[in-house]
Design a protein around this motif. Structure first.
Motif, PDB file in Angstrom:
ATOM      1  N   TYR A   2      36.711  39.135  35.364  1.00  0.00           N
ATOM      2  CA  TYR A   2      36.288  39.411  36.729  1.00  0.00           C
ATOM      3  C   TYR A   2      35.383  40.640  36.785  1.00  0.00           C
ATOM      4  O   TYR A   2      35.346  41.465  35.870  1.00  0.00           O
ATOM      5  CB  TYR A   2      37.508  39.660  37.618  1.00  0.00           C
ATOM      6  CG  TYR A   2      38.538  38.565  37.568  1.00  0.00           C
ATOM      7  CD1 TYR A   2      38.212  37.246  37.884  1.00  0.00           C
ATOM      8  CD2 TYR A   2      39.858  38.855  37.209  1.00  0.00           C
ATOM      9  CE1 TYR A   2      39.165  36.251  37.842  1.00  0.00           C
ATOM     10  CE2 TYR A   2      40.820  37.866  37.164  1.00  0.00           C
ATOM     11  CZ  TYR A   2      40.473  36.560  37.475  1.00  0.00           C
ATOM     12  OH  TYR A   2      41.414  35.573  37.429  1.00  0.00           O
ATOM     13  N   LYS A   3      34.678  40.743  37.917  1.00  0.00           N
ATOM     14  CA  LYS A   3      33.783  41.881  38.136  1.00  0.00           C
ATOM     15  C   LYS A   3      34.203  42.612  39.411  1.00  0.00           C
ATOM     16  O   LYS A   3      34.515  41.981  40.421  1.00  0.00           O
ATOM     17  CB  LYS A   3      32.333  41.396  38.241  1.00  0.00           C
ATOM     18  CG  LYS A   3      31.802  40.814  36.922  1.00  0.00           C
ATOM     19  CD  LYS A   3      30.424  40.214  37.080  1.00  0.00           C
ATOM     20  CE  LYS A   3      30.489  38.876  37.805  1.00  0.00           C
ATOM     21  NZ  LYS A   3      29.182  38.187  37.836  1.00  0.00           N
ATOM     22  N   LEU A   4      34.188  43.942  39.346  1.00  0.00           N
ATOM     23  CA  LEU A   4      34.677  44.776  40.446  1.00  0.00           C
ATOM     24  C   LEU A   4      33.586  45.730  40.915  1.00  0.00           C
ATOM     25  O   LEU A   4      32.884  46.332  40.102  1.00  0.00           O
ATOM     26  CB  LEU A   4      35.894  45.585  39.981  1.00  0.00           C
ATOM     27  CG  LEU A   4      36.409  46.677  40.925  1.00  0.00           C
ATOM     28  CD1 LEU A   4      36.998  46.066  42.190  1.00  0.00           C
ATOM     29  CD2 LEU A   4      37.454  47.545  40.205  1.00  0.00           C
ATOM     30  N   PHE A  28      39.545  42.452  34.662  1.00  0.00           N
ATOM     31  CA  PHE A  28      38.230  42.921  35.119  1.00  0.00           C
ATOM     32  C   PHE A  28      37.459  43.514  33.939  1.00  0.00           C
ATOM     33  O   PHE A  28      37.828  44.538  33.377  1.00  0.00           O
ATOM     34  CB  PHE A  28      38.385  43.959  36.233  1.00  0.00           C
ATOM     35  CG  PHE A  28      38.848  43.368  37.527  1.00  0.00           C
ATOM     36  CD1 PHE A  28      37.927  42.966  38.490  1.00  0.00           C
ATOM     37  CD2 PHE A  28      40.208  43.172  37.784  1.00  0.00           C
ATOM     38  CE1 PHE A  28      38.357  42.395  39.688  1.00  0.00           C
ATOM     39  CE2 PHE A  28      40.640  42.600  38.975  1.00  0.00           C
ATOM     40  CZ  PHE A  28      39.706  42.210  39.921  1.00  0.00           C
ATOM     41  N   ASP A  50      33.498  39.803  41.901  1.00  0.00           N
ATOM     42  CA  ASP A  50      34.565  38.940  42.376  1.00  0.00           C
ATOM     43  C   ASP A  50      35.400  39.671  43.425  1.00  0.00           C
ATOM     44  O   ASP A  50      35.943  39.046  44.339  1.00  0.00           O
ATOM     45  CB  ASP A  50      35.465  38.527  41.206  1.00  0.00           C
ATOM     46  CG  ASP A  50      34.707  37.743  40.158  1.00  0.00           C
ATOM     47  OD1 ASP A  50      34.371  36.579  40.426  1.00  0.00           O
ATOM     48  OD2 ASP A  50      34.428  38.306  39.077  1.00  0.00           O
ATOM     49  N   LEU A  51      35.506  40.998  43.276  1.00  0.00           N
ATOM     50  CA  LEU A  51      36.265  41.829  44.199  1.00  0.00           C
ATOM     51  C   LEU A  51      35.469  43.089  44.497  1.00  0.00           C
ATOM     52  O   LEU A  51      34.894  43.699  43.586  1.00  0.00           O
ATOM     53  CB  LEU A  51      37.618  42.216  43.583  1.00  0.00           C
ATOM     54  CG  LEU A  51      38.460  43.241  44.350  1.00  0.00           C
ATOM     55  CD1 LEU A  51      38.879  42.683  45.710  1.00  0.00           C
ATOM     56  CD2 LEU A  51      39.694  43.636  43.541  1.00  0.00           C
ATOM     57  N   ALA A  77      32.638  36.982  47.265  1.00  0.00           N
ATOM     58  CA  ALA A  77      33.500  38.093  46.857  1.00  0.00           C
ATOM     59  C   ALA A  77      34.697  38.218  47.798  1.00  0.00           C
ATOM     60  O   ALA A  77      34.632  37.839  48.958  1.00  0.00           O
ATOM     61  CB  ALA A  77      32.713  39.397  46.838  1.00  0.00           C
ATOM     62  N   ILE A 120      43.853  38.100  43.066  1.00  0.00           N
ATOM     63  CA  ILE A 120      43.563  37.400  41.818  1.00  0.00           C
ATOM     64  C   ILE A 120      44.135  35.985  41.862  1.00  0.00           C
ATOM     65  O   ILE A 120      43.473  35.014  41.472  1.00  0.00           O
ATOM     66  CB  ILE A 120      44.146  38.173  40.616  1.00  0.00           C
ATOM     67  CG1 ILE A 120      43.325  39.441  40.362  1.00  0.00           C
ATOM     68  CG2 ILE A 120      44.155  37.294  39.356  1.00  0.00           C
ATOM     69  CD1 ILE A 120      43.916  40.349  39.294  1.00  0.00           C
ATOM     70  N   LEU A 124      40.965  34.223  43.586  1.00  0.00           N
ATOM     71  CA  LEU A 124      40.205  34.031  42.350  1.00  0.00           C
ATOM     72  C   LEU A 124      40.816  32.953  41.462  1.00  0.00           C
ATOM     73  O   LEU A 124      40.300  32.673  40.384  1.00  0.00           O
ATOM     74  CB  LEU A 124      40.111  35.359  41.583  1.00  0.00           C
ATOM     75  CG  LEU A 124      39.530  36.542  42.367  1.00  0.00           C
ATOM     76  CD1 LEU A 124      39.461  37.793  41.495  1.00  0.00           C
ATOM     77  CD2 LEU A 124      38.149  36.203  42.923  1.00  0.00           C
ATOM     78  N   GLY A 126      43.319  32.962  39.649  1.00  0.00           N
ATOM     79  CA  GLY A 126      43.687  33.477  38.341  1.00  0.00           C
ATOM     80  C   GLY A 126      45.183  33.494  38.135  1.00  0.00           C
ATOM     81  O   GLY A 126      45.960  33.049  38.984  1.00  0.00           O
TER      82      GLY A 126
END
Length: 253
Positions: A2-4, A28, A50-51, A77, A120, A124, A126
């Motif tokens: 993931y990307k923050l 992340f 993503d967040l 997001a 998550i 997401l 996850g």
């Protein structure tokens, strides 16, 4: 991975959020920061987080203004808003923009962890280590899935999870949502089959039990940490709910 994205006009807050959780363990792999709304929008467009965690006040700008713009751009997001007590009405405005949750500053590690884990799983799609995904979708007090509850009720539950350790009551919640307390209480009861005061009490008891079982803190300290300034009141509720005293629970564990 993931990307923050973390957005705050105070560098120490940015560093603090980056260090608060083990983001890599949560999945992340990329973390970006911005001290301005303009910069946040540019970075979000560039790497599509993503967040994103936004402070409600970024200089003279408002974090929810940037979120509105990102929504218009259809960036997929999930958002968390950070706010101070005096900024809560701004945080409510952010909820109208689709922000999933909000956290009061200074941000507590446990509360941030809980909210991120929930996002998550729910947003997401996850999974989490040492946790069954379905457990994260079900409210621990109601035993009901969050996605089966209305947005209003979910917001009320989030307020409890964020502020259960403070002087929280139905009147406080109603004032923040600019609603009549009696009416809000009736809506909550109709949907959850539980009065707001009962829900708050049970949630506090569950959190107290967890701390009793996992720490060596004094019972008086734990009582304060879950919102009870009156220790006798705490003991009465605990005994009534668990049919044993806090000390008995600790000895039996």
């Amino acid at each position: 991975m993931y990307k923050l994205l973390i957005v705050d006009d105070e560098p120490q807050i940015l560093d603090g959020i980056k260090r608060t959780l083990d983001w890599e363990k949560l999945g992340f792999g990329q973390i970006e920061t911005s001290e301005t709304c303009e910069g946040a929008i540019a970075k979000a467009v560039e790497f599509e987080p993503d967040l994103a965690i936004f402070d409600v006040c970024i200089g003279k700008e408002r974090g929810y203004t940037a979120i509105r713009k990102l929504n218009e751009l259809r960036l997929p997001a999930a958002y968390i808003m950070m706010s101070g007590y005096s900024e809560f009405e701004y945080a409510l405005e952010a909820l109208h923009c689709g922000v999933k949750d909000y956290l009061l500053k200074p941000v507590e590690r446990g509360k941030l962890q809980t909210l991120v884990e929930r996002i998550i799983v729910e947003d997401l799609n996850g999974t989490l280590e040492d946790a069954h995904p379905d457990d994260r979708n079900v409210d621990p007090v109601l035993g009901m899935r969050y996605d089966s509850l209305s947005k209003l009720t979910n917001r009320i539950l989030l307020m409890v999870k964020a502020e259960y350790d403070q002087n929280l009551n139905l009147k406080t919640v109603a004032n923040r949502f600019r609603m009549n307390g009696t009416y809000l209480g009736q809506l909550f009861l109709k949907e959850t089959q539980m009065k707001f005061s009962e829900y708050l009490m049970v949630y506090r008891m569950l959190r107290a039990r967890d701390r009793i079982q996992t720490t060596d803190e004094k019972i008086s300290t734990i009582a304060l940490s879950v919102g009870y300034a009156n220790l006798n009141y705490f003991y009465t509720h605990f005994q009534a709910y668990f049919n044993k005293s806090p000390s008995d629970l600790r000895r039996r564990e």
